[in-house]
Write a protein that holds these residues in place. Structure first.
Motif, PDB file in Angstrom:
ATOM      1  N   VAL A 134      -2.229   3.222  10.098  1.00  0.00           N
ATOM      2  CA  VAL A 134      -3.343   2.403  10.546  1.00  0.00           C
ATOM      3  C   VAL A 134      -2.924   0.950  10.772  1.00  0.00           C
ATOM      4  CG1 VAL A 134      -4.141   1.800   8.224  1.00  0.00           C
ATOM      5  CG2 VAL A 134      -5.784   1.895  10.108  1.00  0.00           C
ATOM      6  N   LEU A 177     -11.026   1.765  12.234  1.00  0.00           N
ATOM      7  CA  LEU A 177     -11.274   2.098  10.838  1.00  0.00           C
ATOM      8  C   LEU A 177     -12.190   3.302  10.696  1.00  0.00           C
ATOM      9  CD1 LEU A 177     -11.657  -1.461   9.264  1.00  0.00           C
ATOM     10  CD2 LEU A 177      -9.657   0.046   9.239  1.00  0.00           C
ATOM     11  N   VAL A 189      -0.283   7.309   5.322  1.00  0.00           N
ATOM     12  CA  VAL A 189      -1.310   6.334   4.947  1.00  0.00           C
ATOM     13  C   VAL A 189      -1.096   4.985   5.607  1.00  0.00           C
ATOM     14  CG1 VAL A 189      -1.663   7.466   2.728  1.00  0.00           C
ATOM     15  CG2 VAL A 189      -0.091   5.532   2.874  1.00  0.00           C
ATOM     16  N   THR A 245       1.390   4.010  -3.096  1.00  0.00           N
ATOM     17  CA  THR A 245       1.066   5.419  -2.879  1.00  0.00           C
ATOM     18  C   THR A 245       2.278   6.315  -3.117  1.00  0.00           C
ATOM     19  OG1 THR A 245      -0.568   4.745  -1.222  1.00  0.00           O
ATOM     20  CG2 THR A 245       0.079   7.061  -1.257  1.00  0.00           C
ATOM     21  N   GLU A 258     -11.734  11.289  11.714  1.00  0.00           N
ATOM     22  CA  GLU A 258     -10.655  12.277  11.839  1.00  0.00           C
ATOM     23  C   GLU A 258     -10.404  13.059  10.555  1.00  0.00           C
ATOM     24  OE1 GLU A 258      -6.267  12.865  13.784  1.00  0.00           O
ATOM     25  OE2 GLU A 258      -6.695  10.975  12.792  1.00  0.00           O
ATOM     26  N   PRO A 259     -10.405  12.443   9.355  1.00  0.00           N
ATOM     27  CA  PRO A 259     -10.253  13.271   8.149  1.00  0.00           C
ATOM     28  C   PRO A 259     -11.314  14.354   8.035  1.00  0.00           C
ATOM     29  CG  PRO A 259      -9.901  10.970   7.609  1.00  0.00           C
ATOM     30  CD  PRO A 259     -10.387  11.001   9.032  1.00  0.00           C
ATOM     31  N   TYR A 268       0.828  -1.206   0.000  1.00  0.00           N
ATOM     32  CA  TYR A 268       0.000   0.000   0.000  1.00  0.00           C
ATOM     33  C   TYR A 268       0.863   1.258   0.000  1.00  0.00           C
ATOM     34  CZ  TYR A 268      -3.722   3.190   1.576  1.00  0.00           C
ATOM     35  OH  TYR A 268      -4.612   4.219   1.688  1.00  0.00           O
ATOM     36  N   THR A 285     -10.048   6.519  11.848  1.00  0.00           N
ATOM     37  CA  THR A 285      -8.906   6.895  11.011  1.00  0.00           C
ATOM     38  C   THR A 285      -9.300   7.201   9.575  1.00  0.00           C
ATOM     39  OG1 THR A 285      -8.431   4.563  10.515  1.00  0.00           O
ATOM     40  CG2 THR A 285      -7.319   5.545  12.417  1.00  0.00           C
ATOM     41  N   GLN A 286     -10.330   6.509   9.058  1.00  0.00           N
ATOM     42  CA  GLN A 286     -10.675   6.670   7.653  1.00  0.00           C
ATOM     43  C   GLN A 286     -11.799   7.667   7.410  1.00  0.00           C
ATOM     44  OE1 GLN A 286      -8.548   5.013   5.529  1.00  0.00           O
ATOM     45  NE2 GLN A 286      -7.616   4.494   7.504  1.00  0.00           N
ATOM     46  N   PHE A 287     -12.606   7.957   8.424  1.00  0.00           N
ATOM     47  CA  PHE A 287     -13.751   8.833   8.212  1.00  0.00           C
ATOM     48  C   PHE A 287     -13.797   9.997   9.207  1.00  0.00           C
ATOM     49  CE2 PHE A 287     -15.007   4.629   6.640  1.00  0.00           C
ATOM     50  CZ  PHE A 287     -15.332   4.934   5.325  1.00  0.00           C
TER      51      PHE A 287
END
Length: 271
Positions: A74, A187, A71, A31, A194-195, A27, A190-192
């Motif tokens: 996580v 998940l 990235v 990136t 906090e961004p 990953y 970290t993915q939804f």
């Protein structure tokens, strides 16, 4: 020392750690290669396009290399959480606590082992980001920055950040022993969550002052670079934390969740 050896044996005797490690390397490598190739080859065209993301040439190598944490953080977070929750799920804590009744010693040993594992994840992630990013930067006519001592300091701080994320994962798994529940929390946040919070906080100065203390923002401050903080988004001029402040904030999150778990779930009966 026996507790540390026991926790290391538990971690290394299952497939989880190397499966996550392989996914992390793939990953992060993809990136980093994408960023290096895209912004390295199209730098002039993007600079002439008003709506395109603007990245100064001198910031490109740190951004590419810091994808290991930007990235990839996580993965040590999940590893730390699963290292604890799997013991509740499969009740391996029962013989562990029979052999070592001092539960604080067990948790400290687990935290140390997982912090070392997080550092290994950081080194592997950097091997992917630098190993693929640096050649592509060179091929596109950009400096790699590998002759700059600041770049190597950034890489060292990235390893530290990954170790701290693994510690936070241990604390989170201690506080939320349900395996599914802890992974959903990791998940989702970290993915939804906090961004969205970081983007919303960048609108006003007063919210940006609060937003820079979010875990991801603190991690980026510790490392010193991130695609999320260097893309020119947001309307505020608030400075991020110093690297050592970001490290202390990240360590504080780990301490808070670990102490909370130690004072509650970790003291309960496990069978």
């Amino acid at each position: 020392m026996r507790a540390i050896a026991s926790e290391a044996r538990k971690l290394l005797s299952v497939r989880l750690w190397w499966i996550l490690l392989i996914i992390l390397v793939a990953y992060v490598g993809f990136t980093a290669a994408l960023l290096a190739g895209l912004f390295g080859a199209l730098g002039d065209q993007l600079a002439s396009s008003p709506g395109a993301p603007q990245l100064p040439v001198e910031t490109l190598p740190p951004i590419v290399y810091s994808t290991a944490t930007a990235v990839g953080y996580v993965f040590p977070l999940i590893l730390g959480a699963l290292a604890v929750t799997s013991e509740f799920r499969y009740q391996t804590l029962t013989p562990t606590f029979l052999a070592q009744p001092r539960r604080g010693v067990v948790l400290a040993a687990k935290g140390l082992v997982l912090a070392l594992a997080g550092a290994v994840f950081g080194i592997a992630g950097l091997a992917a980001s630098v190993g693929l990013g640096a050649p592509l930067l060179a091929l596109t006519g950009n400096a790699t920055g590998l002759d700059d001592p600041d770049t190597w300091l950034l890489l060292a701080r990235a390893v530290l950040a990954m170790a701290l994320w693994a510690l936070i994962g241990v604390g989170l798994g201690t506080l939320i022993p349900n395996q599914v529940g802890s992974i959903v929390v990791v998940l989702a946040f970290t993915q939804f969550v906090e961004p969205i919070l970081r983007f919303g906080a960048s609108i006003w100065d007063w919210t940006a002052e609060v937003g820079k203390f979010l875990p991801g923002a603190a991690s980026d401050a510790l490392v010193g670079s991130s695609i999320f903080t260097s893309s020119g988004t947001g309307t505020t001029a608030v400075q991020s934390l110093e690297w050592w402040q970001g490290g202390l904030v990240l360590l504080g999150y780990g301490a808070i969740v670990t102490v909370a778990g130690l004072a509650t779930t970790w003291r309960r009966d496990v069978t």
